[in-house]
Design an enzyme around this catalytic site. Structure first.
Site, PDB file in Angstrom:
ATOM      1  N   LYS A 134      28.588  24.637  21.713  1.00  0.00           N
ATOM      2  CA  LYS A 134      27.196  23.624  21.755  1.00  0.00           C
ATOM      3  C   LYS A 134      27.244  23.296  23.364  1.00  0.00           C
ATOM      4  CE  LYS A 134      24.757  19.402  20.269  1.00  0.00           C
ATOM      5  NZ  LYS A 134      24.670  18.218  19.328  1.00  0.00           N
ATOM      6  N   SER A 171      20.334  17.672  16.549  1.00  0.00           N
ATOM      7  CA  SER A 171      20.254  18.268  17.811  1.00  0.00           C
ATOM      8  C   SER A 171      20.892  19.561  17.864  1.00  0.00           C
ATOM      9  CB  SER A 171      20.734  17.351  18.863  1.00  0.00           C
ATOM     10  OG  SER A 171      22.225  17.150  18.460  1.00  0.00           O
ATOM     11  N   SER A 213      23.241  15.203  13.441  1.00  0.00           N
ATOM     12  CA  SER A 213      23.030  16.404  14.258  1.00  0.00           C
ATOM     13  C   SER A 213      24.014  17.626  13.679  1.00  0.00           C
ATOM     14  CB  SER A 213      23.137  16.246  15.694  1.00  0.00           C
ATOM     15  OG  SER A 213      22.056  15.630  16.401  1.00  0.00           O
TER      16      SER A 213
HETATM   17  N1  GLN Z   1      18.534  12.949  15.277  1.00  0.00           N
HETATM   18  C1  GLN Z   1      19.125  11.892  15.714  1.00  0.00           C
HETATM   19  C2  GLN Z   1      19.081  11.384  17.122  1.00  0.00           C
HETATM   20  O1  GLN Z   1      17.849  11.929  17.613  1.00  0.00           O
HETATM   21  C3  GLN Z   1      20.785  12.309  15.697  1.00  0.00           C
HETATM   22  C4  GLN Z   1      21.142  12.887  16.796  1.00  0.00           C
HETATM   23  C5  GLN Z   1      22.717  13.408  16.589  1.00  0.00           C
HETATM   24  O2  GLN Z   1      23.272  13.333  15.766  1.00  0.00           O
HETATM   25  N2  GLN Z   1      23.219  13.760  18.092  1.00  0.00           N
HETATM   26  O3  GLN Z   1      19.700  10.443  17.573  1.00  0.00           O
END
Ligand code: GLN
Length: 496
Positions: A78, A159, A183
């Site tokens: 990532k 994400s 995410s």
């Molecule tokens: N979807 C969540 C956010 O936008 C979680 C993101 C994540 O876990 N990095 O904050």
């Protein structure tokens, strides 16, 4: 022989040891797949030369009979993990061109275990999002198709959408992810693969670009539970460079993957039955409960009464921490620099130009909830509610060994579908955020397909430091679900 890109990590290692193919061949097969699937936009940067160099080293060790634990396993990283001499952007314009002079602890551990790096995977900008549509480098496209609407492009979740799309589309054997509020788990569910977020503190955060430091945790994506365990074995462990990383011993997670669930109690939290949840999600959850019962588990209804406050709490704490963490991007030290008449102009223009809309929204919310007049009303209050949410879990974990819930309230949606409505987008995280606030381990396993032919995941939540039970329950679900569906992209390649 199975196609090289269709192997699991465990079977790839076996094949490498038996000299059925070389690490170079395995890596090259994935490089070819990665290059042929550029339309998914899963990778921001491809590093084929580096991967092949690492594969040559791995081949040497195999021929000498002393390979490392994951020697020659091609993975994607990532693009939130700093990688020495390889551009690291967090999918943000503000970091475009940033080439770290150091390696994150987790990525270093994976190279030390012998993995080869195919490239840096796309994500939502600074890991903020649930759809991988906020990346400066463009949307990631899911390799899955809605059978009822085959012309629309679907999100791979977020994400870590580049990671989930790449693992599902066979563009790597495994990938790293980070999970701040879901995410890893949500994109794993959307793409029909496994994703585990270990307990907060299991993996070092050193060298991972920070979003919300009290929540961020590294974890792994793979196509089965065993592979997730193998990845965690390499990724976890204490790091003196991260004071929040735990000094606990890391068990061999693969050892947990044996036997049925006799004597285990699995909790079903009633608050996860949310209004408007599609019936198909209810059904897959009920199936999961039956599977666990059939494996000898005792099912216990439990209550986590503060669940409904988790999303608003998260969307105060995460932006608060992000507004502070992202203050460092000032145009002086990293990446992009926009100049104006004076220093103030430089800061303002750089940040206005460098950050996307969602990141700006979060910085503004965060700055607001931390501001003198509102700090007590929002930030302190949210911290108190976070404590209550953690206590809910503490209470139920006196009675049960793990919890079973759906991973997300829907299957993957079309790109653009939730775009105009940030609140609707935030609702995606309703089942994953409470675990993150409490720092607990959580995992998503594919459990079936919905009527659109799209994957649905089940989430297993465990006690702190008990990833072993999470993996064991997950493996029991995996066996019972026998999820063999592959993304439409792979099926059409075969047909061609
Ligand atoms: N979807 C969540 C956010 O936008 C979680 C993101 C994540 O876990 N990095 O904050």
């Amino acid at each position: 022989m199975t196609h090289l890109t269709d192997l699991t990590i465990a079977s790839a290692i076996k094949g490498l040891k038996n000299k059925e193919f070389s690490a170079t061949e395995l890596t090259q097969a994935h490089i070819d797949a990665m290059e042929a699937a550029r339309h998914l936009n899963a990778y921001i940067v491809e590093t084929p030369e580096l991967a092949l160099k690492q594969a040559t080293e791995a081949d040497k060790r195999y021929s000498q009979g002393n390979p490392f634990s994951l020697d020659g396993v091609p993975i994607g990283m990532k693009d939130l993990f700093c990688t020495e001499n390889v551009q690291t952007t967090a999918a943000s314009h503000i970091l475009e061109g940033f080439i770290p002079t150091y390696e994150s602890t987790v990525s270093k551990k994976l190279w030390d275990a012998g993995c080869t790096m195919l490239g840096k995977l796309n994500l939502d900008e600074f890991a903020m999002g649930s759809s991988n549509t906020t990346s400066y480098f463009g949307n990631v496209i899911s390799p899955w198709k809605d059978q009822k609407n085959p012309d629309s492009q679907l999100v791979p979740g977020g994400s870590s959408g580049g990671s989930s799309a790449a693992v599902a589309a066979r563009l790597c054997l495994s990938a790293t992810g980070t999970d701040t509020g879901g995410s890893i788990r949500q994109p794993a569910a959307y793409t029909g693969i496994c994703g585990i977020k270990p307990t907060y503190g299991r993996c070092s955060r050193w060298g991972i670009i920070a979003f919300a430091s009290s929540l961020d945790q590294a974890g792994a994506f793979a196509r089965n539970v065993e592979d997730c365990a193998l990845m965690l074995n390499a990724m976890c462990g204490h790091d003196p460079k991260d004071s929040t990383s735990s000094t606990r011993d890391v068990p061999d997670f693969t050892k947990a993957l044996q036997g049925d669930l006799k004597g285990k109690k699995i909790g079903i939290p009633k608050e996860y039955r949310v209004d408007g949840m599609p019936e198909e999600i209810e059904k897959i959850w009920a199936k999961g409960i039956d599977w666990l019962k059939a494996q000898g588990a005792e099912i216990v209804d439990v209550s986590l009464p503060h669940t409904k406050y988790a999303l608003p709490t998260y969307y105060i704490i995460a932006p608060a921490e992000c507004s502070s963490n992202l203050a460092r991007y000032d145009g002086i030290r990293y990446g992009l620099r926009e100049t104006g008449d004076d220093l103030r102009d430089l800061y303002e223009l750089t940040r206005a130009e460098g950050f996307g809309k969602e990141v700006q929204r979060r910085i503004m919310i965060g700055t607001y909830v931390l501001s003198a007049g509102f700090y007590d009303a929002y930030y302190i209050k949210a911290q108190k509610v976070r404590r209550l949410i953690t206590q809910d879990f503490d209470n139920v974990f006196e009675k049960v060994d793990a919890l079973l819930t759906p991973t997300a309230p829907s299957s993957a949606f079309a790109i653009g579908e939730n775009e105009g409505d940030p609140i609707k987008m935030y609702l995606n995280d309703v089942f994953t955020v409470p675990t993150s606030l409490a720092g607990l381990p959580g995992m998503s396993v594919p459990a079936g397909l919905d009527s659109k032919g799209l994957p649905l995941g089940l989430q297993i939540i465990g006690k702190a430091w008990d990833e072993e039970t999470v993996l064991k329950v997950a493996q029991n679900i995996e066996t019972a679900a026998n999820f063999t569906a592959k993304p439409s992209m792979i099926n059409s390649q075969k047909a061609a």
